[in-house]
Design a protein around this motif. Structure first.
Motif, PDB file in Angstrom:
ATOM      1  N   TYR A   1       0.893  -0.711  -0.038  1.00 27.41           N
ATOM      2  CA  TYR A   1      -0.200   0.097  -0.266  1.00 27.41           C
ATOM      3  C   TYR A   1       0.605   1.666   0.308  1.00 27.41           C
ATOM      4  O   TYR A   1       2.227   0.976   0.090  1.00 27.41           O
ATOM      5  CB  TYR A   1      -0.500  -0.397   1.028  1.00 27.41           C
ATOM      6  CG  TYR A   1      -1.656  -0.869   1.181  1.00 27.41           C
ATOM      7  CD1 TYR A   1      -2.928  -0.560   0.898  1.00 27.41           C
ATOM      8  CD2 TYR A   1      -1.695  -2.993   1.470  1.00 27.41           C
ATOM      9  CE1 TYR A   1      -4.230  -1.525   0.477  1.00 27.41           C
ATOM     10  CE2 TYR A   1      -2.783  -3.346   1.444  1.00 27.41           C
ATOM     11  CZ  TYR A   1      -4.049  -2.880   0.959  1.00 27.41           C
ATOM     12  OH  TYR A   1      -4.973  -4.089   0.675  1.00 27.41           O
ATOM     13  N   ARG A   2       0.366   2.786  -0.513  1.00 36.48           N
ATOM     14  CA  ARG A   2       1.023   3.578  -0.837  1.00 36.48           C
ATOM     15  C   ARG A   2      -0.071   4.899   0.088  1.00 36.48           C
ATOM     16  O   ARG A   2      -1.468   4.573  -0.217  1.00 36.48           O
ATOM     17  CB  ARG A   2       1.597   3.930  -1.998  1.00 36.48           C
ATOM     18  CG  ARG A   2       2.239   2.739  -2.553  1.00 36.48           C
ATOM     19  CD  ARG A   2       4.689   2.935  -1.761  1.00 36.48           C
ATOM     20  NE  ARG A   2       4.703   1.991  -2.796  1.00 36.48           N
ATOM     21  CZ  ARG A   2       4.927   0.929  -2.676  1.00 36.48           C
ATOM     22  NH1 ARG A   2       4.219  -0.101  -1.165  1.00 36.48           N
ATOM     23  NH2 ARG A   2       5.665   0.333  -2.818  1.00 36.48           N
ATOM     24  N   THR A   3       0.586   6.011   0.550  1.00 41.97           N
ATOM     25  CA  THR A   3      -0.828   6.541   0.570  1.00 41.97           C
ATOM     26  C   THR A   3      -0.392   8.037  -0.690  1.00 41.97           C
ATOM     27  O   THR A   3      -1.490   8.263  -0.418  1.00 41.97           O
ATOM     28  CB  THR A   3       0.220   7.801   1.574  1.00 41.97           C
ATOM     29  OG1 THR A   3       1.800   8.056   1.676  1.00 41.97           O
ATOM     30  CG2 THR A   3       0.967   7.257   3.598  1.00 41.97           C
ATOM     31  N   THR A   4       0.229   7.619  -1.505  1.00 36.69           N
ATOM     32  CA  THR A   4       0.134   8.162  -2.549  1.00 36.69           C
ATOM     33  C   THR A   4      -0.888   7.808  -3.418  1.00 36.69           C
ATOM     34  O   THR A   4      -0.116   6.551  -3.356  1.00 36.69           O
ATOM     35  CB  THR A   4       1.243   8.914  -3.411  1.00 36.69           C
ATOM     36  OG1 THR A   4       2.156   9.859  -2.312  1.00 36.69           O
ATOM     37  CG2 THR A   4       0.899   9.703  -4.403  1.00 36.69           C
ATOM     38  N   LYS A   5      -1.646   7.915  -4.343  1.00 45.82           N
ATOM     39  CA  LYS A   5      -2.824   7.263  -5.307  1.00 45.82           C
ATOM     40  C   LYS A   5      -1.525   6.579  -5.903  1.00 45.82           C
ATOM     41  O   LYS A   5      -1.121   7.644  -7.445  1.00 45.82           O
ATOM     42  CB  LYS A   5      -4.019   7.437  -5.645  1.00 45.82           C
ATOM     43  CG  LYS A   5      -4.743   6.850  -6.010  1.00 45.82           C
ATOM     44  CD  LYS A   5      -6.081   7.160  -5.978  1.00 45.82           C
ATOM     45  CE  LYS A   5      -7.007   6.904  -7.079  1.00 45.82           C
ATOM     46  NZ  LYS A   5      -8.587   6.923  -6.994  1.00 45.82           N
ATOM     47  N   PRO A   6      -1.528   5.008  -6.146  1.00 46.03           N
ATOM     48  CA  PRO A   6      -0.272   4.800  -7.520  1.00 46.03           C
ATOM     49  C   PRO A   6      -1.569   5.360  -8.734  1.00 46.03           C
ATOM     50  O   PRO A   6      -2.528   5.206  -8.773  1.00 46.03           O
ATOM     51  CB  PRO A   6      -0.531   3.548  -6.971  1.00 46.03           C
ATOM     52  CG  PRO A   6      -0.279   3.491  -5.888  1.00 46.03           C
ATOM     53  CD  PRO A   6      -1.677   4.050  -5.564  1.00 46.03           C
ATOM     54  N   ASP A   7      -0.967   5.046  -9.959  1.00 52.83           N
ATOM     55  CA  ASP A   7      -1.713   4.953 -11.667  1.00 52.83           C
ATOM     56  C   ASP A   7      -3.322   3.491 -11.541  1.00 52.83           C
ATOM     57  O   ASP A   7      -2.391   2.570 -11.040  1.00 52.83           O
ATOM     58  CB  ASP A   7      -0.619   4.671 -12.675  1.00 52.83           C
ATOM     59  CG  ASP A   7      -1.203   6.471 -13.152  1.00 52.83           C
ATOM     60  OD1 ASP A   7      -1.160   7.460 -12.368  1.00 52.83           O
ATOM     61  OD2 ASP A   7      -0.135   6.775 -13.469  1.00 52.83           O
TER      62      ASP A   7
END
Length: 260
Positions: free
Chosen positions: A88-94
């Protein structure tokens, strides 16, 4: 792919007051794999049910069920956190569509990655879940018909590899039968005991008289000794109809083993 049964989960009482992913080693059972896979660590009821399920798959379907890794049964909080951060990432991936909230922030699942529970909420952290490495469609068909008999079910239709024990402290009859038969087998192996067990079971169920000589010929048990042992054990049972004859055989063999 067959429809996966998703029953409600009851947690074993041993987990009362415990924290997910921070279980003391005293409540965990580790089961080594006999087929080359990693060891599986679970709380007692789940561990017992896992052993029975693995044995059934091997016996009836020639399938050596294996866990994906040692972290794919019981999973500590630190392992849960590392896995979550890897997916998971806090910045939304494409292309991301799925997210979870953790530590007051929104975390986005990296496309192509399998979902993971928020740290501290995983069934792995309760020691009741296993991720299976070698599931195929055909094997899954067998598993969906057999797993519930041993107390196992699934959590998500999209994750056929992720199974969880659902019955809390209730041990299914199929698990108890496996344990009893396994105990007899292990006990009997000391003397190639299948012969002795069958003879003793017959004695418990019939009114015959004969002498049992254990296969290694080191002990000879006279008929009257066996009858006396059987009568003593039967006397302990309030209702003779409820006598467990396999258990009687096990106890008699154990008593014989202790004799000089």
């Amino acid at each position: 792919m067959p429809t996966l049964p998703i029953p409600n989960v009851t947690l074993p009482a041993v987990l009362n007051g415990k924290s997910n992913g921070q279980l003391p080693s005293a409540v965990l059972w580790t089961t080594p794999s006999d087929t080359g896979g990693p060891a599986v660590t679970l709380v007692e009821p789940a561990a017992r049910a896992w052993r029975a399920l693995v044995a059934a798959a091997l016996e009836h379907y020639s399938w050596p069920i294996r866990a994906t890794s040692t972290a794919d049964s019981y999973r500590s909080y630190a392992q849960q956190e590392a896995l979550f951060r890897a997916r998971y990432r806090t910045t939304k991936p494409d292309g991301a569509t799925e997210s979870r909230t953790w530590q007051g922030r929104q975390w986005w699942l990296v496309p192509g990655k399998a979902s993971a529970a928020v740290p501290g909420t995983s069934n792995h952290g309760w020691g009741i879940a296993v991720d299976i490495a070698n599931v195929t469609t055909d094997r899954l068909r067998w598993l969906t018909t057999a797993a519930w008999i041993y107390g196992w079910g699934w959590e998500l239709q999209s994750e056929p590899w992720h199974m969880r024990y659902t019955l809390g402290d209730a041990i299914p009859a199929a698990v108890l039968v496996y344990e009893q038969e396994n105990e007899m087998s292990e006990l009997g192996q000391q003397w190639d005991g299948s012969y002795a067990i069958k003879r003793l079971e017959s004695l418990c169920q019939m009114d015959e008289t004969y002498t049992v000589t254990l296969p290694d010929k080191s002990k000879r048990v006279e008929t009257n000794d066996l009858v006396k042992a059987v009568n003593t054990l039967i006397a302990r049972t309030a209702d003779p109809i409820e006598i467990d004859y396999k258990r009687l055989a096990v106890e008699i063999i154990a008593a014989v083993a202790e004799r000089p």
